[in-house]
Motif scaffolding. Sequence first.
Motif: not given
Length: 315
Positions: A49, A51, A53, A102, A244, A246-247
């Motif tokens: 994952s 993430r 911001k 997170s 966040w 998420r990609y």
Amino acid sequence: MPPEKDDDPIISSYDITLNDSDISRYVLQYLDRPAGHNYDDRHGQKPTSLRLKPRTGLVEVDVPVNTRVNYDVDKGLRYGDALKRSRAAREGAGYGMAGGFSVGGAGGGKVKMEGGGANGGDVDMGGTGEASLLRVQTLGGRIKTPEEGDPVYMLAAFREGNLHLSPVTAVVQLHPQLHHLDALDEIPAKGRGGKGARKEGEEERSAESEARAIDVKIKAAEEGGAAAVAGNLDLLKQMQDEKWGRYEWIDAETEESWDVYENFMIHQDLENLPQLESAIDSEEYLDRMSAPRIDPARPEMTGWAMKQNRSTQRG
């Protein structure tokens, strides 16, 4: 006499092409990772994952942990269970900088004891259901906003006789995040199995009450530091409030990654490119890049004055 050999010969020449900067290109640096051991599918550690911001610049990457080699299953169960409980108590709130990191996605799942337990079955924590094993390590960092005077980094790609340069948006240094230790500290003493930690007759508090907010107090060390402290606290709040993004992580050796490489690292229309024209000539370039040149015959003539004198003599 034979001609003197050039000590610094030109081996090859390339036409330089500058790609557009309409997309973001980030270079992630793993400071504690040896060279040649990439986080990818070939090494069995493809990140699960990513993430981001974007407004406050926080970045977080989850990488799998090999639970079969040099892994303490008992501690993995403790940390994984702590993250699971704390995540439920905090309703998904994060740890790290102002709660900006997170713990979502850093949990485990069903635990299979592969050669590490007496019975090779799933682990049950006292009849409370399936235990959580810490299977993921979280790496985090922050995108530094570029300032005037900062170096400009480029990604280079060679294709035939062309050198394609693509501007880097930011270089992000990623460090291991210790969210599992923070989560373990939030579990009540009884939840960790500690005896005698609670006074007799004291009401049992739930995990939700233990997961409480922490007030941060910062004292300004110098005059005028109050404004800086206020700005820092405001930034921390923004980090906590921003959600966040998420990609999905695409491995570097996949066809999809190579397609992106071709589209954004190699310029597709070399025939219709505008030509870069220098605003200064070679002599002015040398004046700016070198120490002031001095005319031995007239030492007072340096730099610009020396250039003007030569121009007059040529006229």
